[in-house]
Design a protein around this motif. Structure first.
Motif, PDB file in Angstrom:
ATOM      1  N   MET A   1      -0.391 -11.614   4.083  1.00 37.41           N
ATOM      2  CA  MET A   1       0.409 -11.444   4.969  1.00 37.41           C
ATOM      3  C   MET A   1       1.730 -10.856   4.501  1.00 37.41           C
ATOM      4  N   LYS A   2       2.156 -11.019   3.342  1.00 34.49           N
ATOM      5  CA  LYS A   2       3.382 -10.252   2.706  1.00 34.49           C
ATOM      6  C   LYS A   2       2.885  -8.759   2.740  1.00 34.49           C
ATOM      7  N   SER A   3       1.765  -8.465   2.257  1.00 32.73           N
ATOM      8  CA  SER A   3       1.187  -6.992   2.288  1.00 32.73           C
ATOM      9  C   SER A   3       1.216  -6.268   3.417  1.00 32.73           C
ATOM     10  N   ALA A   4       0.976  -6.982   4.564  1.00 31.34           N
ATOM     11  CA  ALA A   4       0.727  -6.396   6.059  1.00 31.34           C
ATOM     12  C   ALA A   4       2.282  -6.259   6.437  1.00 31.34           C
ATOM     13  N   VAL A   5       3.062  -7.313   6.069  1.00 30.11           N
ATOM     14  CA  VAL A   5       4.385  -7.082   6.419  1.00 30.11           C
ATOM     15  C   VAL A   5       5.067  -5.738   5.877  1.00 30.11           C
ATOM     16  N   PHE A   6       4.888  -5.776   4.564  1.00 31.50           N
ATOM     17  CA  PHE A   6       5.401  -4.584   3.756  1.00 31.50           C
ATOM     18  C   PHE A   6       4.961  -3.129   4.508  1.00 31.50           C
ATOM     19  N   ALA A   7       3.419  -3.309   4.797  1.00 32.36           N
ATOM     20  CA  ALA A   7       2.958  -2.013   5.215  1.00 32.36           C
ATOM     21  C   ALA A   7       3.454  -1.682   6.569  1.00 32.36           C
ATOM     22  N   ALA A   8       3.883  -2.652   7.370  1.00 31.03           N
ATOM     23  CA  ALA A   8       4.695  -2.460   8.848  1.00 31.03           C
ATOM     24  C   ALA A   8       5.755  -2.022   8.662  1.00 31.03           C
ATOM     25  N   ASN A   9       6.835  -2.416   7.756  1.00 30.11           N
ATOM     26  CA  ASN A   9       7.837  -1.922   7.596  1.00 30.11           C
ATOM     27  C   ASN A   9       7.959  -0.715   6.898  1.00 30.11           C
ATOM     28  N   ILE A  10       7.200  -0.384   5.969  1.00 25.53           N
ATOM     29  CA  ILE A  10       7.244   1.017   5.662  1.00 25.53           C
ATOM     30  C   ILE A  10       6.780   2.145   6.552  1.00 25.53           C
ATOM     31  N   TYR A  11       5.767   1.739   7.187  1.00 24.48           N
ATOM     32  CA  TYR A  11       5.204   3.000   8.151  1.00 24.48           C
ATOM     33  C   TYR A  11       5.971   3.027   9.517  1.00 24.48           C
ATOM     34  N   GLU A  12       6.645   1.985   9.943  1.00 23.98           N
ATOM     35  CA  GLU A  12       7.487   2.064  10.885  1.00 23.98           C
ATOM     36  C   GLU A  12       8.715   2.683  10.853  1.00 23.98           C
ATOM     37  N   LYS A  13       9.253   2.464   9.671  1.00 20.48           N
ATOM     38  CA  LYS A  13      10.283   3.307   8.802  1.00 20.48           C
ATOM     39  C   LYS A  13      10.122   4.839   9.122  1.00 20.48           C
ATOM     40  N   LEU A  14       8.885   5.060   8.699  1.00 17.79           N
ATOM     41  CA  LEU A  14       8.384   6.571   8.695  1.00 17.79           C
ATOM     42  C   LEU A  14       8.047   7.274  10.240  1.00 17.79           C
TER      43      LEU A  14
ATOM     44  N   ASN B   1      13.115  -5.112  -0.842  1.00 18.31           N
ATOM     45  CA  ASN B   1      14.087  -5.835  -1.179  1.00 18.31           C
ATOM     46  C   ASN B   1      14.623  -6.495   0.334  1.00 18.31           C
ATOM     47  N   SER B   2      14.453  -5.811   1.230  1.00 22.51           N
ATOM     48  CA  SER B   2      14.958  -6.153   2.647  1.00 22.51           C
ATOM     49  C   SER B   2      13.911  -7.305   3.146  1.00 22.51           C
ATOM     50  N   LEU B   3      12.768  -7.542   2.684  1.00 20.17           N
ATOM     51  CA  LEU B   3      11.948  -8.711   3.055  1.00 20.17           C
ATOM     52  C   LEU B   3      11.878 -10.015   2.441  1.00 20.17           C
ATOM     53  N   LYS B   4      12.711 -10.013   1.609  1.00 26.58           N
ATOM     54  CA  LYS B   4      12.481 -11.514   0.707  1.00 26.58           C
ATOM     55  C   LYS B   4      12.745 -12.758   1.777  1.00 26.58           C
ATOM     56  N   GLU B   5      13.785 -12.664   2.759  1.00 26.16           N
ATOM     57  CA  GLU B   5      13.934 -13.728   3.513  1.00 26.16           C
ATOM     58  C   GLU B   5      12.625 -13.926   4.551  1.00 26.16           C
ATOM     59  N   ARG B   6      12.067 -12.954   4.595  1.00 25.01           N
ATOM     60  CA  ARG B   6      10.728 -12.926   5.582  1.00 25.01           C
ATOM     61  C   ARG B   6       9.567 -13.728   4.640  1.00 25.01           C
ATOM     62  N   PHE B   7       9.500 -13.292   3.311  1.00 25.77           N
ATOM     63  CA  PHE B   7       8.383 -13.738   2.492  1.00 25.77           C
ATOM     64  C   PHE B   7       8.596 -15.136   2.250  1.00 25.77           C
ATOM     65  N   GLU B   8       9.757 -15.735   2.145  1.00 28.63           N
ATOM     66  CA  GLU B   8      10.319 -16.980   2.094  1.00 28.63           C
ATOM     67  C   GLU B   8       9.538 -17.857   3.315  1.00 28.63           C
ATOM     68  N   LYS B   9       9.453 -17.334   4.236  1.00 28.84           N
ATOM     69  CA  LYS B   9       8.992 -18.071   5.497  1.00 28.84           C
ATOM     70  C   LYS B   9       7.507 -17.975   5.583  1.00 28.84           C
ATOM     71  N   ILE B  10       6.776 -16.807   5.251  1.00 25.87           N
ATOM     72  CA  ILE B  10       5.331 -17.025   4.817  1.00 25.87           C
ATOM     73  C   ILE B  10       5.006 -17.973   3.888  1.00 25.87           C
ATOM     74  N   ASP B  11       5.872 -18.174   2.719  1.00 20.22           N
ATOM     75  CA  ASP B  11       5.581 -19.321   1.554  1.00 20.22           C
ATOM     76  C   ASP B  11       5.583 -20.512   2.117  1.00 20.22           C
ATOM     77  N   GLU B  12       6.327 -20.843   3.454  1.00 17.06           N
ATOM     78  CA  GLU B  12       6.385 -22.032   3.749  1.00 17.06           C
ATOM     79  C   GLU B  12       5.132 -22.367   4.494  1.00 17.06           C
TER      80      GLU B  12
END
Length: 438
Positions: free
Chosen positions: A303-316, A30-41
């Motif tokens: 790319m979305k999957s990679a960004v999601f993974a980065a945010n999950i594991y950095e948080k951990l 839910n924190s990544l939706k703005e980031r995902f919009e840029k990937i879609d552009e």
């Protein structure tokens, strides 16, 4: 909590994922939706570029049919190569099912454009493992070294930047071709942006204008709105079972660049005197065209999957490259666990998310072309396709795993959730995420 959310949590539970893992991952998403919009552009821009190239070259139903035998006058093959040349803004391209993989495409580019007595230079440090035997860093039959072609490399600086003084000193009279690996390979260095590659090429050409600058473009295609060929690369090289194949290409590789470089590669691939004129496309062309058409969208999902993974594991608390908020230039996400158990658990989680071979448990083994045991997770529709959901890594310090792919964002999300579930089950990660979510 809506009914649809409860239904989704139940579905994830059926897939073996605990509710607390679901809740944690949803908070991140839910924190990544703005980031995902840029990937879609970026994806939308590249989609227009691909369609424009197809329309310009009048792709027709006849282009999808393929040929057998010698492959003379193969309309679909020749048109596809014109499409690739336009997508990458180059003079020519070679796109063939006879190119078996990315390493083959790179070896073809090197062996066709270097001659005995020449020197190959890597100004970005050590190349990917499978190129070591191609070059002759590790002894192998048929290597460049056996043909009297020498090799020199200049390592990146500690901060990941280029060692310009070291590069200047390394370029000599015999230096003919420079190989620039865009992605990180089995290293935790930054991936190179197209802008950075352009700066490096301008510096190299300033030292020796006739240098051939080749970019290993694997994993980087369509992650930006420009490609290395837009900033001075003489050759860009990649695999069709990675980004540009869109998950549909069953085999193949491409080279795009200056006409002479492509002609040299074609004569090496087939035979002197024959070059691009022969090479039947068989039944591959439909998948090649449709895969390229889908590639911008598929790459966006990866790319979305990679960004999601980065945010999950950095948080951990794990080291991730690129970092969670960093701009991306390829689809690969590195996560350093520091132990073999972390790498193995992550890969096993990815495998459990697969639609194909999801029941298989991957283990490290001595793969050809590598100098240490490697674990690979990939339940793919196309064997070894790393644009599909996959993860791999060498079992050696610093014990990092390299995650990539995901033909759909939903599959990529499931894959990362399964990795976290596996790490929780193995006791590598705590199942209590409350302190992280505060």
């Amino acid at each position: 909590m809506t009914d649809s959310s409860n239904n989704l949590y139940q579905m994830y539970k059926n897939m073996g994922i605990d509710r607390n893992v679901c809740v944690f991952c949803d908070k991140i998403w839910n924190s990544l939706k703005e980031r995902f919009e840029k990937i879609d552009e970026i994806s939308e821009y590249n989609q227009m570029k691909v369609i424009g190239a197809m329309q310009k070259n009048r792709v027709s139903e006849a282009c999808l049919l393929g040929t057998t035998g010698y492959g003379y006058n193969d309309l679909g093959r020749d048109t596809l190569e014109a499409v690739y040349a336009d997508v990458f803004h180059t003079e020519d391209a070679l796109v063939r099912p006879q190119i078996t993989c990315g390493t083959h495409a790179l070896a073809l580019a090197l062996m066709s454009n270097l001659r005995p007595g020449d020197e190959l230079l890597s100004p970005v440090g050590k190349p990917y493992d499978t190129l070591e035997e191609v070059i002759g860093i590790r002894e192998s039959r048929g290597s460049l070294k056996e043909y009297g072609i020498s090799y020199r490399q200049v390592d990146l600086l500690a901060d990941g930047g280029f060692d310009y003084e070291g590069i200047r000193a390394a370029v000599g009279e015999r230096t003919r071709l420079v190989t620039i690996q865009r992605s990180k390979g089995y290293q935790t260095r930054p991936t190179l942006s197209v802008t950075a590659i352009g700066e490096l090429i301008r510096f190299l050409k300033g030292i020796k204008p006739d240098l051939i600058c080749m970019v290993d473009n694997c994993y980087g295609e369509f992650t930006e709105i420009t490609e290395p060929s837009d900033v001075g690369a003489d050759l860009v090289v990649g695999s069709l079972i990675k980004n540009p194949g869109g998950g549909l290409a069953p085999i193949g590789g491409y080279l795009a660049g200056r006409r002479q470089c492509i002609e040299n590669a074609a004569y090496r691939l087939t035979s002197p005197g024959l070059g691009k004129e022969v090479g039947a496309s068989l039944q591959a062309l439909g998948a090649f065209y449709q895969g390229l058409f889908l590639a911008p969208s598929v790459v966006a999902n990866a790319m979305k999957s990679a960004v999601f993974a980065a945010n999950i594991y950095e948080k951990l608390g794990f080291s991730v490259v690129p970092s969670a908020g960093e701009e991306r230039h390829d689809i690969i996400q590195a996560v350093t666990f520091g132990t073999p158990e972390g790498v193995i658990a992550f890969c096993q989680g990815i495998q459990q998310a697969a639609a194909v071979d999801g029941h298989v448990t991957p283990e490290p083994w001595d793969m050809p072309g590598y100098d240490s045991p490697v674990i690979m997770a990939a339940g793919a529709f196309v064997a070894g396709s790393s644009i599909e959901l996959s993860a791999d890594g060498p079992i050696r310090p610093p014990y990092a795993v390299y995650f990539q792919g995901g033909l759909t964002w939903q599959h990529g999300k499931l894959g990362i959730m399964k990795t976290l579930q596996k790490l929780v089950e193995k006791g590598i990660v705590s199942s209590d995420f409350s302190h992280i979510l505060e």
